[in-house]
Design an enzyme around this catalytic site. Structure first.
Site, mmCIF file in Angstrom:
data_model
loop_
_atom_site.group_PDB
_atom_site.id
_atom_site.type_symbol
_atom_site.label_atom_id
_atom_site.label_comp_id
_atom_site.label_asym_id
_atom_site.label_seq_id
_atom_site.Cartn_x
_atom_site.Cartn_y
_atom_site.Cartn_z
ATOM 1 N N LYS A 13 8.788 5.408 11.836
ATOM 2 C CA LYS A 13 7.831 5.786 12.891
ATOM 3 C C LYS A 13 8.516 5.762 14.259
ATOM 4 O O LYS A 13 8.410 6.698 15.036
ATOM 5 C CB LYS A 13 6.615 4.826 12.919
ATOM 6 N N ARG A 88 -3.899 -0.405 13.502
ATOM 7 C CA ARG A 88 -3.413 -1.046 12.284
ATOM 8 C C ARG A 88 -4.551 -1.703 11.519
ATOM 9 O O ARG A 88 -4.340 -2.246 10.439
ATOM 10 C CB ARG A 88 -2.420 -2.122 12.667
ATOM 11 N N ARG A 122 18.512 -2.731 9.760
ATOM 12 C CA ARG A 122 18.120 -2.258 11.099
ATOM 13 C C ARG A 122 18.736 -3.120 12.203
ATOM 14 O O ARG A 122 18.813 -4.331 12.115
ATOM 15 C CB ARG A 122 16.601 -2.286 11.230
ATOM 16 N N ARG A 152 15.844 -7.901 14.452
ATOM 17 C CA ARG A 152 14.475 -8.369 14.701
ATOM 18 C C ARG A 152 14.156 -9.573 13.822
ATOM 19 O O ARG A 152 14.487 -9.577 12.642
ATOM 20 C CB ARG A 152 13.477 -7.240 14.396
ATOM 21 N N ARG A 163 4.771 -8.223 5.719
ATOM 22 C CA ARG A 163 4.285 -7.067 6.502
ATOM 23 C C ARG A 163 3.814 -5.947 5.573
ATOM 24 O O ARG A 163 2.821 -5.286 5.845
ATOM 25 C CB ARG A 163 5.380 -6.569 7.451
HETATM 26 P P1 AP5 Z 1 12.216 2.566 12.285
HETATM 27 O O1 AP5 Z 1 12.115 3.890 12.928
HETATM 28 O O2 AP5 Z 1 12.569 1.387 13.141
HETATM 29 O O3 AP5 Z 1 10.911 2.284 11.408
HETATM 30 P P2 AP5 Z 1 9.412 1.924 11.837
HETATM 31 O O4 AP5 Z 1 8.504 2.695 10.946
HETATM 32 O O5 AP5 Z 1 9.256 2.082 13.314
HETATM 33 O O6 AP5 Z 1 9.389 0.428 11.357
HETATM 34 P P3 AP5 Z 1 8.856 -0.921 12.006
HETATM 35 O O7 AP5 Z 1 9.347 -2.001 11.089
HETATM 36 O O8 AP5 Z 1 9.205 -1.029 13.452
HETATM 37 O O9 AP5 Z 1 7.350 -0.760 11.864
HETATM 38 P P4 AP5 Z 1 6.341 -1.860 11.862
HETATM 39 O O10 AP5 Z 1 5.120 -1.017 11.917
HETATM 40 O O11 AP5 Z 1 6.417 -2.838 10.765
HETATM 41 O O12 AP5 Z 1 6.718 -2.742 13.177
HETATM 42 P P5 AP5 Z 1 6.182 -2.745 14.687
HETATM 43 O O13 AP5 Z 1 7.324 -2.876 15.580
HETATM 44 O O14 AP5 Z 1 5.211 -1.643 14.917
HETATM 45 O O15 AP5 Z 1 13.286 2.693 11.083
HETATM 46 C C1 AP5 Z 1 13.665 1.569 10.321
HETATM 47 C C2 AP5 Z 1 15.159 1.655 9.976
HETATM 48 O O16 AP5 Z 1 15.394 2.768 9.117
HETATM 49 C C3 AP5 Z 1 16.072 1.866 11.196
HETATM 50 O O17 AP5 Z 1 17.255 1.176 10.955
HETATM 51 C C4 AP5 Z 1 16.307 3.387 11.207
HETATM 52 O O18 AP5 Z 1 17.558 3.715 11.798
HETATM 53 C C5 AP5 Z 1 16.283 3.716 9.717
HETATM 54 N N1 AP5 Z 1 15.698 5.038 9.411
HETATM 55 C C6 AP5 Z 1 14.577 5.580 9.946
HETATM 56 N N2 AP5 Z 1 14.321 6.774 9.378
HETATM 57 C C7 AP5 Z 1 15.285 6.984 8.450
HETATM 58 C C8 AP5 Z 1 15.560 8.041 7.514
HETATM 59 N N3 AP5 Z 1 14.768 9.130 7.425
HETATM 60 N N4 AP5 Z 1 16.636 7.921 6.702
HETATM 61 C C9 AP5 Z 1 17.434 6.826 6.780
HETATM 62 N N5 AP5 Z 1 17.248 5.795 7.637
HETATM 63 C C10 AP5 Z 1 16.176 5.873 8.459
HETATM 64 O O19 AP5 Z 1 5.315 -4.099 14.692
HETATM 65 C C11 AP5 Z 1 5.937 -5.353 14.592
HETATM 66 C C12 AP5 Z 1 4.890 -6.451 14.519
HETATM 67 O O20 AP5 Z 1 4.100 -6.451 15.744
HETATM 68 C C13 AP5 Z 1 3.840 -6.300 13.395
HETATM 69 O O21 AP5 Z 1 4.300 -6.816 12.164
HETATM 70 C C14 AP5 Z 1 2.668 -7.107 13.965
HETATM 71 O O22 AP5 Z 1 2.914 -8.481 13.832
HETATM 72 C C15 AP5 Z 1 2.724 -6.769 15.457
HETATM 73 N N6 AP5 Z 1 1.891 -5.581 15.750
HETATM 74 C C16 AP5 Z 1 2.336 -4.363 16.157
HETATM 75 N N7 AP5 Z 1 1.318 -3.502 16.298
HETATM 76 C C17 AP5 Z 1 0.187 -4.194 15.977
HETATM 77 C C18 AP5 Z 1 -1.190 -3.833 15.916
HETATM 78 N N8 AP5 Z 1 -1.619 -2.581 16.215
HETATM 79 N N9 AP5 Z 1 -2.069 -4.784 15.535
HETATM 80 C C19 AP5 Z 1 -1.678 -6.060 15.238
HETATM 81 N N10 AP5 Z 1 -0.373 -6.458 15.269
HETATM 82 C C20 AP5 Z 1 0.556 -5.526 15.643
#
Ligand code: AP5
Length: 209
Positions: A13, A88, A122, A152, A163
């Site tokens: 994402k 979420r 990552r 992270r 997660r």
């Molecule tokens: P990346 O692009 O970083 O993936 P992502 O989908 O953004 O993954 P996240 O782990 O950041 O999502 P998340 O939703 O769990 O975490 P968030 O930060 O929102 O890609 C991942 C890796 O793969 C990278 O190394 C990239 O280079 C590689 N990659 C990407 N695409 C690829 C491809 N096509 N091929 C090969 N490699 C690829 O949230 C973190 C925490 O914050 C949550 O757990 C929660 O505690 C809190 N939080 C955030 N939002 C909320 C909410 N709305 N409500 C409550 N708590 C929340």
């Protein structure tokens, strides 16, 4: 254009959001990144949120909704925005309706074993917040801005599994909510980064509005 990116942890994402926002010239609003920024700035919200994020749990709805409300109030959102990681929970989706309308929801998915591999490799930039995978890096320095890269805390394998569990619990209701509105496009996130970007652009149309 007002977009939402949905999908499990590690599906890409954030990676795709940076590219699509660049093309559409709209702000990228990642709730995960906003929370990490709060922590870097040593704020109370940052420390409260860390108690949840470090265990792979969701931060309470009221805190997140308030944070999003404030961010969407910033004038740069007038031309559109991309929400990454919000909503979420179904409560967040309902609350968002009273804040703004949404044009399209991009649902990116891929097998979870592939995503665990991505998460474990990552690296995040401490400067610009971009995310990379070790397989594409030659050093621990951001190729874009030169700042140090870090792992992270919630990317530890056990926390990542938690997660995924939470994602599975909440996701069905959110998907139904937007499917009923007929604004969802489904994208295969298991392909290369470039192919995923192309497919998203094809599905949403590349023009800003
Ligand atoms: P990346 O692009 O970083 O993936 P992502 O989908 O953004 O993954 P996240 O782990 O950041 O999502 P998340 O939703 O769990 O975490 P968030 O930060 O929102 O890609 C991942 C890796 O793969 C990278 O190394 C990239 O280079 C590689 N990659 C990407 N695409 C690829 C491809 N096509 N091929 C090969 N490699 C690829 O949230 C973190 C925490 O914050 C949550 O757990 C929660 O505690 C809190 N939080 C955030 N939002 C909320 C909410 N709305 N409500 C409550 N708590 C929340």
């Amino acid at each position: 254009m007002k977009l939402i990116f949905l999908g499990p942890p590690g599906v890409g994402k954030g990676t795709q959001a940076v590219r699509i926002c660049d093309i559409l010239d709209i702000p990228h609003i990642s709730t995960g990144e906003l929370l990490r920024e709060e922590l870097r700035n040593d704020t109370e919200l940052g420390h409260v949120a860390k108690g949840y994020t470090s265990q792979g749990k969701l931060v309470p709805d009221n805190l997140i909704i308030e944070m999003i409300k404030e961010r969407l109030d910033v004038p740069d959102c007038k031309k559109g925005f991309l929400l990454d990681g919000f909503p979420r929970t179904i409560n967040q989706a309902i609350a968002l309706e009273s804040i703004t309308d949404i044009d399209m929801v991009v649902n990116i998915d891929a097998p979870h074993d592939l995503l665990l591999e991505r998460i474990s490799g990552r690296r995040m930039c401490s400067g610009c917040g971009k995310s990379y995978h070790i397989s594409h890096l030659s050093s621990e320095i951001c190729p874009d801005c030169g700042a140090k890269l870090y792992i992270r805390e919630d990317d530890k394998i056990e926390t990542a599994r938690k997660r995924f569990e939470i994602y599975e619990e909440e996701f069905g209701d959110i998907l139904d909510f937007y499917r009923k509105k007929g604004i969802i496009v489904d994208i295969d996130g298991a392909q290369t980064i470039d192919v995923v970007t192309e497919n998203i652009i094809k599905n949403i149309g590349g023009n800003n509005k």
